[in-house]
Structure formats: C-alpha cells, structure tokens
Motif scaffolding. Sequence first.
Motif, mmCIF file in Angstrom:
data_model
loop_
_atom_site.group_PDB
_atom_site.id
_atom_site.type_symbol
_atom_site.label_atom_id
_atom_site.label_comp_id
_atom_site.label_asym_id
_atom_site.label_seq_id
_atom_site.Cartn_x
_atom_site.Cartn_y
_atom_site.Cartn_z
ATOM 1 N N THR A 1 4.260 -2.294 15.472
ATOM 2 C CA THR A 1 3.667 -0.981 15.711
ATOM 3 C C THR A 1 3.738 -0.139 14.442
ATOM 4 O OG1 THR A 1 5.757 0.039 16.369
ATOM 5 C CG2 THR A 1 4.519 -1.128 18.079
ATOM 6 N N PRO A 2 2.932 0.929 14.370
ATOM 7 C CA PRO A 2 3.027 1.838 13.210
ATOM 8 C C PRO A 2 4.425 2.414 13.021
ATOM 9 C CG PRO A 2 1.018 2.253 14.443
ATOM 10 C CD PRO A 2 1.807 1.266 15.264
ATOM 11 N N GLN A 3 5.127 2.674 14.159
ATOM 12 C CA GLN A 3 6.486 3.214 14.058
ATOM 13 C C GLN A 3 7.404 2.206 13.368
ATOM 14 O OE1 GLN A 3 8.412 3.968 17.782
ATOM 15 N NE2 GLN A 3 10.202 4.951 16.852
ATOM 16 N N THR B 1 6.498 -0.163 11.331
ATOM 17 C CA THR B 1 6.094 -0.250 9.924
ATOM 18 C C THR B 1 6.724 0.874 9.116
ATOM 19 O OG1 THR B 1 3.983 -1.257 10.562
ATOM 20 C CG2 THR B 1 4.119 -0.289 8.350
#
Length: 451
Positions: free
Chosen positions: A369-371, A373
Amino acid sequence: MEIANLVVTLICVISFTCTHAKIGYFWHITDFHYDPLYTSQGDTRRHCRRADERGSSGHHRALGRYGDYSCDSSLELIDSAARYMRTRHSENVEFVLWTGDIIAARYTGNEDDKYQAIRNMTDLLSRTFSSHFVFPVLGHLDPAPSAQLTNLWMHWLPLEALQTFQNGGYYTIEQSHSKLRIVALNTNLFSIRESNSLQARNQWEWLDAVLDKATTNKEMVYIVGHAAPGDDDCYAYDTSVDANAKYLQTVRRHSRIIAGQFFGHLHADTFRVIYDHDRPVSWALLAPSVSPHRDPAGSSNPGLRLYKFDTNNGKVLDYTQYYLDLSAANRNTGAAEWTAEYNLTQYYGLHDVSANSLHNLADKLRIGTPQETAVFNKYIRAYNVRHENSDSCDGACAHQHFCAITCLEHVAYRQCVEAAASALAAAGKSVPLVAPLITVLTILAFIIVLL
C-alpha cells in the motif's frame, strides 16, 4: 486539609524523583575503521593514502578534511564525533558500548602499528568519557585477544572480565546499582573458521552459565557484539550456520531476561526480530558506523547512537540517532556539525521498543500500500544515514530487507528471498538475481582492491 495537601505534595516529589532516577543514557558507537594513513592529499584509488608520485597521476578528485565515502575514517572525523558526544546528556550517561572494527580494513601497518592505532582510539575515548566505563568488543578487523589488548582496556573492566577477555575476547559486567547485566560476546568465534575451536566451545559454555545465573538472580541482560545473527546479502559475513542457529536457540531459551541486543558491522541502521514458533520474542538493534561507507548496495553517512533506558531493569525506552552529513562537513570551513537525525519511537510511530513493536514495523516494510511504501522510504533513508542517494530501492530490494530483518536462519532467509522473487516475477516486476549479483559485486570489489 493542610496535612493531606502536604502528603500529596510529598508523594508527587518522591514519585518524580524516583521516576527521574530511573532514566539513564548510554552511547553505542561502532566501526570506527580508523586509518592513520588517511590524508586529504590522498588518492581514492589508493584508499585515500598519499600516492607514490612516480606511480600515479594524482588523485582524480579532491578529498575532504573529515574523510571520504570511498575510504576509511580520518582522525579528524573520529575526533569530531568524540567532541560532539561530550555535549549530549553527559551527566546522565551510564556507559558506552563500543562494538568493534576499530582500525581500517586496509590498514597496512605491522602489529605494533595496529596496537598503536587502537591505543590512540582508546585514549581518545578515555578523555571523552573520563568518568564513564566503555565496554569494548572485538570486530573481525581487530587483533585476536591478547595480554597486550587486555592491558589497553583494563581501566574499564573488572578482574573477572579481564580474565575471560584475555582468553577468549568475551566477558560479562554486572551493573552494581541495578539488576542489569552486560554480556559482551566475541562474535569472531561464530565464524566458519573459528566456530569449532576450543575458544568457541568455551564461549558457549560460559554464555549458558552466565544466562542461567542471570535467570536465577532475576537479572536482565544486554547482549553486545560486533556482528548480529542472521544473513544479509548486502554485507556478507562468514558466520557458521551451526553457530548462528545455536545463538538463536540460546536467545529464544532466555528471551525473558534479554532486555536488548546491540550490534554493528553492517555500517547501516537496521534491526532484527527473533521469533519462537512465529511469535516475536526478542530483538536486536544494529547501529550505523562512525566510518563513512560506500559499496554497490548503498552508501551511508557517519552515525552515533544515544539510547535512553530504565536503569533499574534495562528496558530500552528509545534512542536518538545522530549523524554527520559528510559532504556538507567537508564543504564547511568550520567544525563538523553533527545533528539529530531521528528519534526511534517518534520516527516510526512506535508505542514502545519491544519485539512486538519491531515485528509490526517490519511487516510494514513489505511494499504494498502507499502507507507501507512511505514507511519503507523512511526506513531506507535511516538505513543509509541520510546519504543523498539512499532512496533507490525497488520492491525486490524491499523484500530483501524484510527477509534479513525477520528470517535470521540462513535457510529461512534464502527461502524468503526466493519466495519474494517468485511473487514479484509472477506479478511481472523486475527481480534481481541475488546470488549472481552478489558474486559479481564481490569480484568487482576484489578488482578495486587490487587496483
């Protein structure tokens, strides 16, 4: 009412005093890689030493006063680190952990020269921490245990510790004012070459006895060494598979009394989580080196680490990582400006420093997820100690970090890397050929040394 108020006030004062008295600090410094031959007039192709004018056309770029990423540490770099440490919490520092590789990997001096270099570093730390104990351990670049080395450090270690240190390079220290015991290991005895030696067998027997006694006495333990357990392709080390497995078994068996494990060697800022039947039971924190570092897997700035802990039971509460932007320091005509890089619990949003918290952090390093990353990007910046080119790590690289942190058995690590590679390949993403890549990098490094 007045008596009641007075009682409440006294309770508050006593509570504050006791709480304050529990808090202490200790430094962890590692991998000085001190090179007495470093010179700013040197040549990076000659390890930042002065080149023979007849055999060289001169260095291909200017070197810095405080060192260079391609070379080992200058005296001015280490001296600047010592000066900075004197300014931080000096009244509350309890001790210093100094985890090996004192002299440069390519230092060409004879044995007397090497001991003189170690003596110079010992004297520097003795002046820096004149009223504190420094607890040194041996790195793989340091001399074998000897009477000469023991004499250098006898002002820091009690008689019992000196005896085991001289014989095998390991010792234990009992903190007289608390229930904390420091166990300093000679991780060189875990190497393939040494793991079957008499000294290695003696260290295992001694370690079991020390940990059993600590359990009986209800003591908490810090384990301190140079090279952490586990496998890591980024910085190969010849730890015996059997010794590595035995160490992990020992930690699992005594995890209830192990309050922390502290290592260096990787020249990077990372951590390890040890599991028992998939349950996180212990952790190890690896501090970055004082020496600047450059290799194909990534470069790093010099670093220093200051821990905050409960002096009664050894519980690690936090740490602050300090660093020196080496490029900026060399451009600056004044003194080197060491600064705080981050605070562990704030940087990663941890509730505490524990095996569970670090397990949860490790789980966020698998990019998805972007979190996740974002968390990994913070980790990789810290890993390379804010080096300007520290963000180039793709999904396969991230999985390799996750495997190194969570899979400390050699076979488990390989299986983890291969599984991640298969998953990425199935998803159509690029996958590095780990073993061939490491082989190529090793050959290139060997060629560079020869040049």
